[in-house]
Design a protein around this motif. Structure first.
Motif, PDB file in Angstrom:
ATOM      1  N   MET A   1      -2.552 -27.651  37.200  1.00 36.14           N
ATOM      2  CA  MET A   1      -2.567 -25.797  37.307  1.00 36.14           C
ATOM      3  C   MET A   1      -3.290 -24.658  37.881  1.00 36.14           C
ATOM      4  SD  MET A   1      -1.512 -26.097  34.462  1.00 36.14           S
ATOM      5  CE  MET A   1      -1.836 -23.894  33.182  1.00 36.14           C
ATOM      6  N   LEU A   2      -2.913 -23.651  38.948  1.00 31.47           N
ATOM      7  CA  LEU A   2      -3.326 -22.922  38.952  1.00 31.47           C
ATOM      8  C   LEU A   2      -3.962 -21.334  37.992  1.00 31.47           C
ATOM      9  CD1 LEU A   2      -0.720 -21.995  41.586  1.00 31.47           C
ATOM     10  CD2 LEU A   2      -2.607 -23.196  42.115  1.00 31.47           C
ATOM     11  N   ILE A   3      -4.939 -21.262  38.184  1.00 36.10           N
ATOM     12  CA  ILE A   3      -5.285 -20.534  36.384  1.00 36.10           C
ATOM     13  C   ILE A   3      -6.032 -19.071  37.536  1.00 36.10           C
ATOM     14  CG2 ILE A   3      -7.399 -20.463  35.257  1.00 36.10           C
ATOM     15  CD1 ILE A   3      -7.244 -23.257  34.986  1.00 36.10           C
ATOM     16  N   ALA A   4      -5.719 -18.111  37.203  1.00 37.14           N
ATOM     17  CA  ALA A   4      -6.511 -16.420  38.039  1.00 37.14           C
ATOM     18  C   ALA A   4      -6.497 -15.562  36.971  1.00 37.14           C
ATOM     19  CB  ALA A   4      -5.581 -16.006  39.343  1.00 37.14           C
ATOM     20  N   GLU A   5      -6.776 -14.745  37.301  1.00 36.70           N
ATOM     21  CA  GLU A   5      -7.154 -13.526  36.217  1.00 36.70           C
ATOM     22  C   GLU A   5      -6.664 -11.742  37.063  1.00 36.70           C
ATOM     23  OE1 GLU A   5     -10.234 -12.556  33.427  1.00 36.70           O
ATOM     24  OE2 GLU A   5     -11.147 -11.864  34.812  1.00 36.70           O
ATOM     25  N   LEU A   6      -5.695 -11.536  36.107  1.00 32.36           N
ATOM     26  CA  LEU A   6      -5.478 -10.565  36.973  1.00 32.36           C
ATOM     27  C   LEU A   6      -6.058  -8.956  35.841  1.00 32.36           C
ATOM     28  CD1 LEU A   6      -3.144  -8.265  38.571  1.00 32.36           C
ATOM     29  CD2 LEU A   6      -1.705  -8.305  36.721  1.00 32.36           C
ATOM     30  N   THR A   7      -6.943  -8.433  36.597  1.00 31.25           N
ATOM     31  CA  THR A   7      -7.640  -6.622  36.709  1.00 31.25           C
ATOM     32  C   THR A   7      -7.186  -5.609  36.435  1.00 31.25           C
ATOM     33  OG1 THR A   7      -9.915  -7.949  36.436  1.00 31.25           O
ATOM     34  CG2 THR A   7     -10.006  -6.444  36.252  1.00 31.25           C
ATOM     35  N   CYS A   8      -6.534  -5.131  35.837  1.00 25.51           N
ATOM     36  CA  CYS A   8      -6.637  -3.768  35.936  1.00 25.51           C
ATOM     37  C   CYS A   8      -7.414  -2.007  36.165  1.00 25.51           C
ATOM     38  CB  CYS A   8      -5.375  -2.842  35.262  1.00 25.51           C
ATOM     39  SG  CYS A   8      -4.410  -2.144  35.900  1.00 25.51           S
ATOM     40  N   TYR A   9      -7.830  -1.793  36.775  1.00 28.98           N
ATOM     41  CA  TYR A   9      -9.022  -0.970  37.270  1.00 28.98           C
ATOM     42  C   TYR A   9      -8.450   0.819  36.789  1.00 28.98           C
ATOM     43  CZ  TYR A   9     -11.764  -4.163  38.677  1.00 28.98           C
ATOM     44  OH  TYR A   9     -12.714  -4.916  38.608  1.00 28.98           O
ATOM     45  N   GLN A  10      -8.803   1.601  36.093  1.00 29.00           N
ATOM     46  CA  GLN A  10      -8.428   3.034  36.513  1.00 29.00           C
ATOM     47  C   GLN A  10      -9.309   3.875  37.155  1.00 29.00           C
ATOM     48  OE1 GLN A  10      -5.557   4.325  33.460  1.00 29.00           O
ATOM     49  NE2 GLN A  10      -6.305   6.505  33.342  1.00 29.00           N
ATOM     50  N   ASP A  11      -9.556   4.550  38.477  1.00 32.63           N
ATOM     51  CA  ASP A  11     -11.109   5.112  38.544  1.00 32.63           C
ATOM     52  C   ASP A  11     -11.728   4.546  38.673  1.00 32.63           C
ATOM     53  OD1 ASP A  11      -9.680   7.642  38.904  1.00 32.63           O
ATOM     54  OD2 ASP A  11      -9.933   8.500  36.484  1.00 32.63           O
ATOM     55  N   ASN A  12     -11.262   3.074  39.565  1.00 37.04           N
ATOM     56  CA  ASN A  12     -12.434   1.989  39.228  1.00 37.04           C
ATOM     57  C   ASN A  12     -13.144   1.833  38.042  1.00 37.04           C
ATOM     58  OD1 ASN A  12     -12.254   1.369  42.188  1.00 37.04           O
ATOM     59  ND2 ASN A  12     -13.712   3.848  42.860  1.00 37.04           N
ATOM     60  N   VAL A  13     -12.639   2.269  37.132  1.00 36.03           N
ATOM     61  CA  VAL A  13     -13.076   0.829  35.663  1.00 36.03           C
ATOM     62  C   VAL A  13     -12.113   0.251  35.292  1.00 36.03           C
ATOM     63  CG1 VAL A  13     -13.524   2.347  33.347  1.00 36.03           C
ATOM     64  CG2 VAL A  13     -14.501   3.873  35.094  1.00 36.03           C
ATOM     65  N   ILE A  14     -12.908  -0.612  34.675  1.00 38.37           N
ATOM     66  CA  ILE A  14     -11.586  -2.067  33.958  1.00 38.37           C
ATOM     67  C   ILE A  14     -11.067  -0.906  32.582  1.00 38.37           C
ATOM     68  CG2 ILE A  14     -11.802  -4.100  32.956  1.00 38.37           C
ATOM     69  CD1 ILE A  14     -13.627  -5.290  35.360  1.00 38.37           C
ATOM     70  N   GLN A  15     -10.034  -0.951  32.848  1.00 36.98           N
ATOM     71  CA  GLN A  15      -9.293  -0.768  31.784  1.00 36.98           C
ATOM     72  C   GLN A  15      -8.819  -2.271  30.775  1.00 36.98           C
ATOM     73  OE1 GLN A  15      -9.163   2.100  31.008  1.00 36.98           O
ATOM     74  NE2 GLN A  15     -10.177   3.054  32.164  1.00 36.98           N
ATOM     75  N   THR A  16      -8.326  -3.464  31.622  1.00 34.12           N
ATOM     76  CA  THR A  16      -7.581  -3.916  31.055  1.00 34.12           C
ATOM     77  C   THR A  16      -7.596  -5.641  32.085  1.00 34.12           C
ATOM     78  OG1 THR A  16      -6.160  -5.671  29.954  1.00 34.12           O
ATOM     79  CG2 THR A  16      -5.203  -3.689  31.413  1.00 34.12           C
TER      80      THR A  16
END
Length: 454
Positions: A103-118
């Protein structure tokens, strides 16, 4: 240059009015679950991201930024191209399930104005490909040593091959190898090599066999081979034998015992006897063990008249044979056995002849012999005498009571191309080289023949 985090800048449009409303632009995404074959090339498509945000055109949209970042232990295997997630591989760095894992395991983080949204999970299964050949485990294909006493149908050793792709392996003995007839494999998947026929150190001290390990459940049927050398260890299964050894049949280790013989005179004593066809000597039939041997006289020693060295087999005449002794021969029965197992033995007969002292020379019974040859077409004829009787040369020896020495040999001196004489004293002429009325005078030489060892 690839970065672990890829930045997407979005200008979020808001209406310029007395009320400012800010909405999250990270909506519409989801966890990524997909599969990818090992050895996939650089840039291989993995997934399309579900972000719904689009680029804005006014100042309010440009005032709000959106940023996506891939993180985690396997983040280096990914890169973003717009809203597409792709594989980050290269020639020296190939996606290999056997090296990296499933397996390859990673995480995708979405920032809006440097604030984690999801945050979204990235789980990529690496699908196996048949890209590895079987390999023998080194410890299972070394040089083996087995005893010649190993029972048929015994497992001699076990070979093992590993396939990094986890494919099933079967084992095959190559029938074209040097000694395949000695081995078999009853369970092809086990790698257990079984003895198929008896071993014999005296005929073969080393065997070789070629073993194949092959994939069973693949289309490619990748395989590998190894030549195994098997040394045969001598076991104590042979009896001693006397030398020289005459095999019963070619290739048979069983020997026919020689006939040892020698001659002695009545006056000889304290003498180590010399025998024909050689000294009394034996060797262990198991050449690889070469066990120590013990010699002894079982019978015929005539009250210690003869003594044997129990280590060398030499026989010594301890005292002279009495003049009154009537026997002309001694027959000894000699035994040799293993020092560590006296039930393994051989016996041989030893003949010792007692000869009279050679005191008197042989003499002819007359000084002149006359003979005749009848002319004929035969190339050779026996010389006759008066009355057409065969001319026989005779000599007597006073060492014998009746004057007859059976060991007298006759010869002509100087050697003649016209005549020859037999051991019985009969004269033969080459009639094809003679002419009528020829006369020849021939000198004779007499000598007493001796037995070997005299």
């Amino acid at each position: 240059m690839l970065r672990p985090c890829s930045l997407l800048l979005w200008q979020v449009a808001v209406s310029l009015s007395s009320h400012v409303v800010t909405a999250s632009r990270c909506g519409g995404g989801s966890d990524i679950f997909t599969a990818l074959r090992e050895n996939s090339p650089m840039g291989q498509f993995i997934s399309e991201l579900g972000m719904t945000a689009e680029a804005g055109a006014n100042k309010a949209e440009r005032a709000t930024s959106l940023r996506l970042c891939v993180s985690g232990d396997d983040a280096a295997w990914f890169y973003l191209e717009g809203r597409t997630l792709r594989l980050n591989a290269s020639d020296p760095r190939v996606l290999d399930r056997e090296a990296h894992g499933p397996m390859l395991i990673a995480e995708l983080t979405c920032y809006q104005d440097n604030v984690i949204q999801t945050k979204f999970r990235i789980l990529v299964e690496i699908l196996n490909e048949n890209d590895n050949r079987p390999k023998f485990v080194k410890e299972t294909i070394h040089r083996f040593t087995v005893s010649e006493l190993t029972a048929v149908n015994s497992v001699l050793f076990t070979v093992k091959a590993m396939d990094a792709d986890g494919d099933m392996i079967s084992y095959i003995i190559d029938p074209s190898s040097r000694d395949p007839q000695f081995f078999r494999i009853d369970l092809p998947n086990s790698g257990k090599i079984v003895l198929n026929k008896p071993l014999d150190y005296e005929t073969r001290t080393q065997l070789q066999v070629l073993i194949w390990a092959q994939e069973v459940n693949t289309e490619e049927k990748f395989n590998i081979s190894a030549v195994l050398t098997v040394n045969i260890e001598d076991g104590d299964d042979q009896y001693p034998h006397f030398l020289p050894c005459t095999p019963i049949s070619p290739g048979d280790p069983v020997c026919v015992s020689p006939n040892y013989s020698t001659n002695i005179s009545q006056k000889q004593q304290d003498l180590v006897l010399k025998f024909s066809p050689g000294p009394i000597r034996a060797e262990d039939g198991d050449r690889g063990l070469n066990t120590s041997l013990i010699y002894s006289i079982l019978s015929g020693g005539d009250q210690s008249q003869f003594r044997i060295n129990n280590r060398t087999g030499e026989i010594q005449l301890t005292r002279a044979v009495p003049l009154r002794h009537q026997e002309k021969t001694f027959t000894l029965t000699v035994m040799v056995c293993q020092e560590d197992d006296r039930l393994k033995y051989s016996v041989v007969s030893v003949l010792i002849r007692v000869l009279n002292e050679n005191t008197f020379p042989p003499v002819f019974n007359r000084t002149t012999f006359k003979g005749f040859i009848v002319e004929n077409l035969s190339p050779a004829s026996i010389v006759t005498t008066y009355g057409n009787q065969v001319l026989q040369i005779k000599a007597s020896d006073r060492d014998f009571s009746d004057g007859l020495n059976p060991n007298i040999h006759y010869s002509i001196l100087p050697p003649s191309g016209l005549y020859q004489v037999t051991d019985g004293g009969v004269l033969i002429a080459r009639t094809d080289r003679l002419h009528a009325f020829d006369r020849h005078k021939t000198g004779w030489n007499l000598r007493a023949g001796l037995y070997p060892g005299r």
